[in-house]
Write a protein that holds these residues in place. Sequence first.
Motif, short mmCIF file in Angstrom:
data_model
loop_
_atom_site.label_atom_id
_atom_site.label_comp_id
_atom_site.label_asym_id
_atom_site.label_seq_id
_atom_site.Cartn_x
_atom_site.Cartn_y
_atom_site.Cartn_z
N GLY A 181 50.73 -17.00 63.37
CA GLY A 181 51.26 -16.46 62.99
C GLY A 181 52.42 -15.29 63.71
N PRO A 182 52.94 -14.47 63.84
CA PRO A 182 54.25 -14.16 64.44
C PRO A 182 53.59 -13.44 66.03
N PHE A 183 54.34 -13.51 67.07
CA PHE A 183 53.91 -12.55 67.83
C PHE A 183 54.51 -11.09 67.74
N TRP A 184 53.95 -10.00 68.51
CA TRP A 184 54.25 -8.91 67.90
C TRP A 184 53.63 -7.93 69.50
N GLU A 185 54.20 -6.87 70.01
CA GLU A 185 54.22 -6.18 70.98
C GLU A 185 52.85 -5.24 70.57
N VAL A 186 51.97 -4.88 71.43
CA VAL A 186 50.54 -4.10 70.94
C VAL A 186 50.58 -3.29 71.83
N PRO A 187 50.87 -2.16 71.33
CA PRO A 187 50.77 -0.44 72.13
C PRO A 187 49.66 -0.19 72.37
N THR A 188 49.33 -0.06 73.70
CA THR A 188 47.78 0.33 74.27
C THR A 188 48.01 1.57 74.31
N GLY A 189 46.93 1.57 74.75
CA GLY A 189 46.39 2.90 75.97
C GLY A 189 45.44 4.27 74.81
N ARG A 190 44.96 3.47 73.96
CA ARG A 190 44.07 3.70 73.13
C ARG A 190 42.98 3.90 72.99
N ARG A 191 42.16 4.99 73.06
CA ARG A 191 40.86 5.06 72.90
C ARG A 191 39.71 5.37 72.04
N ASP A 192 38.22 5.09 72.47
CA ASP A 192 37.57 4.44 71.07
C ASP A 192 36.95 5.58 71.16
N GLY A 193 36.29 5.86 69.21
CA GLY A 193 35.79 6.81 69.24
C GLY A 193 34.38 7.45 69.10
N THR A 194 33.57 8.26 68.71
CA THR A 194 32.01 8.21 69.29
C THR A 194 31.34 8.23 67.68
N VAL A 195 32.19 8.55 66.66
CA VAL A 195 31.88 8.48 65.41
C VAL A 195 31.99 7.65 64.51
N SER A 196 30.96 6.85 63.61
CA SER A 196 31.81 6.08 62.57
C SER A 196 30.07 6.36 61.68
N ILE A 197 30.67 6.60 60.26
CA ILE A 197 30.05 7.14 59.05
C ILE A 197 30.33 5.48 58.17
N SER A 198 29.29 5.36 57.65
CA SER A 198 29.63 4.44 56.38
C SER A 198 30.14 4.37 54.97
N ARG A 199 29.93 6.16 54.18
CA ARG A 199 31.01 6.36 53.38
C ARG A 199 31.64 6.62 53.76
N GLU A 200 32.27 7.11 55.04
CA GLU A 200 34.25 6.70 55.03
C GLU A 200 34.22 5.70 54.78
N ALA A 201 33.80 4.51 54.67
CA ALA A 201 34.70 3.35 54.97
C ALA A 201 34.85 3.05 53.32
N LEU A 202 33.28 3.21 52.27
CA LEU A 202 33.65 3.09 51.10
C LEU A 202 34.45 3.34 50.63
N ILE A 203 34.81 5.65 51.21
CA ILE A 203 36.03 6.25 50.25
C ILE A 203 37.26 5.57 50.61
N ASN A 204 37.56 5.00 51.96
CA ASN A 204 39.06 5.01 52.61
C ASN A 204 39.51 3.20 52.65
N LEU A 205 38.86 2.61 52.47
CA LEU A 205 38.94 1.03 52.47
C LEU A 205 39.69 0.59 51.10
N PRO A 206 40.70 0.44 50.56
CA PRO A 206 41.53 -0.18 49.56
C PRO A 206 40.62 -0.83 48.82
N PRO A 207 39.67 -1.47 47.77
CA PRO A 207 39.45 -2.44 47.77
C PRO A 207 40.27 -3.44 46.60
N PRO A 208 39.97 -4.36 46.31
CA PRO A 208 40.72 -5.46 45.59
C PRO A 208 40.21 -5.22 44.34
N PHE A 209 39.69 -4.29 44.18
CA PHE A 209 40.23 -4.38 42.27
C PHE A 209 41.46 -2.56 42.08
N ALA A 210 42.20 -2.69 43.42
CA ALA A 210 42.89 -1.39 43.58
C ALA A 210 44.42 -1.42 42.69
#
Length: 328
Positions: free
Chosen positions: A141-170
């Motif tokens: 695959g191609p190379f791309w410059e990865v800009p950094t400086g992100r910080r980590d979140g402290t919240v992770s909720i299962s239902r948010e993944a179910l709601i926000n991730l595009p499903p294969p049948f979209a």
Amino acid sequence: MAISSKLFSLLFLQLMFISSLSNIAEADGLSSRFYQYTCPGLEYTVAKTVALYIKKQPTLAASLLRMHFHDCFVRGCDGSVLLNSTPNNQAEKDSIPNLTLRGYNVVDAVKAVVEKQCPGVVSCADILALVARDAVRMIGGPFWEVPTGRRDGTVSISREALINLPPPFANISSLKTSFLSLGLSVKDLVVLSGAHTIGVSKCSSFSNRLYNFTGKGDADPKLDKYYAVALKGKCKPNDQKSIVEMDPGSFKTFDESYYTLVSKRRGLFQSDSALLDDPDTKAYVVLQAQTRGATFAVDFAESMISMGQIGVLTGNDGEIRRQCSVVN
């Protein structure tokens, strides 16, 4: 060997695009030089560690790229997909769309090495972005410059993944809505869909297209009938375990053949076929199929940079996790 003027022009344009990516990388408080002084050997360390895994198991590249995508589409690129569930909370990684994710061990291994080199400095969100880039690059695959400086979140909720991730049948409408809501363009949608050029899928993610699609015992009419027959040979009704290649013949190599398959109505998912239902996305599919991916590598690099900046936490927001699977 002489280079034609047409090919030379194409190569020149690609170089110009690549050089412009560094400008994109400076947006949203991120920088390609963020760890220049605090962890100067970071990218070398990440690449060296990732290579140990990809060399043994090239298919992990698809998994790591998918993990980065799934992270960014839920709460932004904050490493929340890496967090474990707790007795009081089911995290994203245990949501149905993420149950088939693999490669957490690679991210953890990279984090451990980086922590020894630069303790408490580099976020898991940045590590995941770098790991995904390096894994893709290592399988063509191609190379791309990865800009950094992100910080980590402290919240992770299962239902948010179910709601926000595009499903294969979209369908194309829901796909466009999903991408546009995150600041990504229709072009980003069709370009990033090209990630399906690598990896495999369980039959359960697309078998609805093979059996009784409209309630008449038929297959999805948008799926090439000969391809449907071939898939039925690999996926029996209610098959929950078998897997198939998303890009038959080159699923371990990052190339443009995905668009050739989609143009022939051989995209594995409904979300792949949906790209033919919009004039702009269809035009891109046809262009890449006809030109053997003339601009795909450059376009993918640019779209990955854009995706990697969704909802990032910077400055004093979030934290720098000591372990990627738990908050400090």
